[in-house]
Design an enzyme around this catalytic site. Structure first.
Site, mmCIF file in Angstrom:
data_model
loop_
_atom_site.group_PDB
_atom_site.id
_atom_site.type_symbol
_atom_site.label_atom_id
_atom_site.label_comp_id
_atom_site.label_asym_id
_atom_site.label_seq_id
_atom_site.Cartn_x
_atom_site.Cartn_y
_atom_site.Cartn_z
ATOM 1 N N ARG A 1 -2.808 -1.922 -3.411
ATOM 2 C CA ARG A 1 -3.954 -1.036 -3.206
ATOM 3 C C ARG A 1 -3.847 0.099 -4.215
ATOM 4 O O ARG A 1 -2.814 0.771 -4.291
ATOM 5 C CB ARG A 1 -3.921 -0.476 -1.793
ATOM 6 C CG ARG A 1 -5.044 0.517 -1.593
ATOM 7 C CD ARG A 1 -4.921 1.247 -0.287
ATOM 8 N NE ARG A 1 -6.035 2.161 -0.160
ATOM 9 C CZ ARG A 1 -5.953 3.334 0.442
ATOM 10 N NH1 ARG A 1 -4.822 3.751 0.952
ATOM 11 N NH2 ARG A 1 -7.011 4.100 0.527
ATOM 12 N N GLU B 1 -7.914 -3.876 5.648
ATOM 13 C CA GLU B 1 -7.888 -3.685 4.198
ATOM 14 C C GLU B 1 -6.838 -4.571 3.544
ATOM 15 O O GLU B 1 -7.040 -5.094 2.445
ATOM 16 C CB GLU B 1 -7.639 -2.206 3.886
ATOM 17 C CG GLU B 1 -8.867 -1.358 4.175
ATOM 18 C CD GLU B 1 -8.594 0.120 4.274
ATOM 19 O OE1 GLU B 1 -8.074 0.534 5.343
ATOM 20 O OE2 GLU B 1 -8.864 0.856 3.323
ATOM 21 N N HIS C 1 -12.722 4.071 0.173
ATOM 22 C CA HIS C 1 -12.680 3.129 1.307
ATOM 23 C C HIS C 1 -13.419 1.827 0.961
ATOM 24 O O HIS C 1 -13.873 1.110 1.850
ATOM 25 C CB HIS C 1 -13.360 3.699 2.573
ATOM 26 C CG HIS C 1 -12.646 4.829 3.227
ATOM 27 N ND1 HIS C 1 -13.326 5.886 3.827
ATOM 28 C CD2 HIS C 1 -11.337 5.100 3.395
ATOM 29 C CE1 HIS C 1 -12.464 6.732 4.329
ATOM 30 N NE2 HIS C 1 -11.240 6.286 4.083
ATOM 31 N N ARG D 1 -10.592 17.326 6.681
ATOM 32 C CA ARG D 1 -11.411 17.593 5.482
ATOM 33 C C ARG D 1 -12.821 18.010 5.891
ATOM 34 O O ARG D 1 -13.374 17.486 6.860
ATOM 35 C CB ARG D 1 -11.503 16.327 4.617
ATOM 36 C CG ARG D 1 -10.243 16.052 3.846
ATOM 37 C CD ARG D 1 -10.319 14.714 3.132
ATOM 38 N NE ARG D 1 -9.546 13.708 3.816
ATOM 39 C CZ ARG D 1 -9.548 12.421 3.519
ATOM 40 N NH1 ARG D 1 -10.301 11.963 2.550
ATOM 41 N NH2 ARG D 1 -8.795 11.569 4.192
ATOM 42 N N ASN E 1 0.867 -1.182 0.000
ATOM 43 C CA ASN E 1 0.000 0.000 0.000
ATOM 44 C C ASN E 1 0.904 1.233 0.000
ATOM 45 O O ASN E 1 1.508 1.568 1.017
ATOM 46 C CB ASN E 1 -0.874 -0.063 1.267
ATOM 47 C CG ASN E 1 -1.817 1.117 1.374
ATOM 48 O OD1 ASN E 1 -1.747 2.066 0.569
ATOM 49 N ND2 ASN E 1 -2.691 1.067 2.350
#
Ligand code: AMP
Length: 402
Positions: free
Chosen positions: A91, A386, A180, A241, A7
């Site tokens: 990923r 993940e 996600h 964010r 990743n």
């Protein structure tokens, strides 16, 4: 035989090595501050943990080479040769409209990843560098891309279209993509196993609440709506964010404050969310909760707004799916904050959502149910993984091919 999951971020690489037999991590680690002065390397395996501060790692290529050296190191390593790695799962954040599932990487896939550079400028270029470095270092392994957007490729057009001139969708592909996806996919599968029911019969709202936050409506195992949109800026407020805002605020700021595009980008992505709203100099939910307990009004503001927005989306998605069997909390905040879970679910008894205080406060680390006895909706806390999902999808894809 082993599967390596890589990743790659803009200045970091995380990696996990799985043995194909039992799909448990054999070794994992992280390299941070790549290309900066003094990178740091963390490496863990059954033989212990190693930390190398101040390593000289110029780029992603160096990083991937180091991963291979660590895994095959006579002392710290867990495999004799890098040829034991038969599959590398990558990923990749954005796969655009084309990528609907994990794929074997070829030149066409790489050009699709390249075509999405503008849609994910911080992630896709780094992801592609990781792929190219890995192709060079592990030339015998099958390289598989697993896209964050792929799980959301099932969104119906009423959920992914924006009410902009349709021509903008047709020409520029401006639409909701969602992110996600690997995490939402993983926790929804685990939820079905935990509930002992087939995923195809379940209506689940999965809440991935970490530094980045998104909620997905998973109906029968398919993502039917999700809060992140064209970019990972839409939806819930996050660490830094802003999430949903009236788009006219941007026009106002450009006209009244003369802000440039770059300044707006920084404001929305790096100075908003918990950090901006709280005004207490942190985006870290642990600090915010601690400050709230000491009576800080900025911290209270963050928690009030955050919990309210989550609650609103759970309600919206239950209506959109025409029912709700389970709410899943995952990622750093979702897994570890009883306070946020309790605030999100407060006052929803009439809808069958009731948190049990004692279960909610039990220490985490594994899958657990936290609904009160008699609560109709099963409320689950599921640690996301993940990397494992990437490894499973990569293995599923190549089964029979190796
Ligand atoms: P992630 O991006 O999934 O690593 O999640 C990071 C977020 O999880 C940060 O805001 C952390 O403060 C938050 N987090 C981690 N542990 C806890 C905890 N025990 N209580 C509240 N928030 C936590």
């Amino acid at each position: 035989m082993y599967i390596l999951v890589i990743n790659v971020g803009s200045s970091s690489v995380k990696f996990t090595l799985y043995s194909r037999e039992h799909m448990r991590p054999t070794a994992n680690g992280q390299i941070d501050r790549i290309g900066l002065e003094a990178a740091t390397v963390h490496y863990r395996s059954g033989k212990g943990e190693r930390i190398f501060p101040g390593a000289d790692i110029a780029d992603i290529n160096d990083g991937v080479n180091l991963i291979s050296e660590l895994l095959t190191d006579p002392q710290a390593g867990v495999i004799a040769s890098e040829h034991e790695i038969t599959v590398v799962g990558h990923r990749v954040v954005h796969g655009g409209e084309k990528m609907k599932a994990a794929v074997l990487i070829d030149e066409e896939v790489k050009s699709t990843i390249r075509a999405c550079f503008d849609l994910a400028p911080l992630h896709n270029p780094a992801n592609l560098k990781g792929i190219e470095a890995s192709e060079e270092r592990f030339p015998r392994a099958l390289q598989v891309a697993v896209f964050d957007t792929a799980f959301h490729s099932t969104l119906p057009d009423n959920a992914y279209l924006y009410a902009l001139p349709h021509e903008l969708y047709e020409t520029d592909k401006i639409r909701r993509y969602g992110f996600h996806g690997t995490s939402h996919c993983y926790v929804s599968r685990r939820a079905a196993e935990t509930l002992g029911r087939p995923l195809r019969d379940l209506k689940i709202v999965t809440c991935h609440l970490g530094n980045g936050c998104s909620i997905t409506a998973v109906d029968g195992g398919r993502s039917v709506d999700t809060t992140m949109g064209f970019t990972p800026l839409e939806g819930l407020p996050m660490g830094t964010r802003c999430g949903d805002i009236d788009p006219a605020i941007l026009l106002y700021l450009m006209r009244q404050r003369d802000l440039s595009v770059d300044q707006l980008e920084t404001l929305l992505n790096q100075e908003s969310g918990f950090l901006g709203l709280g005004g207490i100099g942190t985006s870290d939910m642990r600090d915010i909760e601690a400050a709230m307990l000491e009576g800080d009004p900025g911290a209270r503001r963050v928690i009030d707004v955050f919990a309210y927005r989550i609650k609103k989306f759970i309600g919206a998605y239950a209506f959109a799916m025409g029912g709700l069997d389970s709410v899943v909390f995952t990622a750093g905040i979702g897994e570890n904050s009883p306070l946020i879970r309790e605030r999100v679910c407060a006052g929803l008894e009439d809808y069958g959502i009731v948190v049990d205080e004692d279960r909610n406060h039990r220490p985490g680390g594994s899958i657990r149910e936290i609904q009160h006895q008699g609560g109709r909706v099963r409320i689950l806390v599921i640690p996301t993984d993940e990397e494992k999902e990437i490894a499973s999808q990569a293995l599923e894809l190549v089964s029979g091919a190796t």
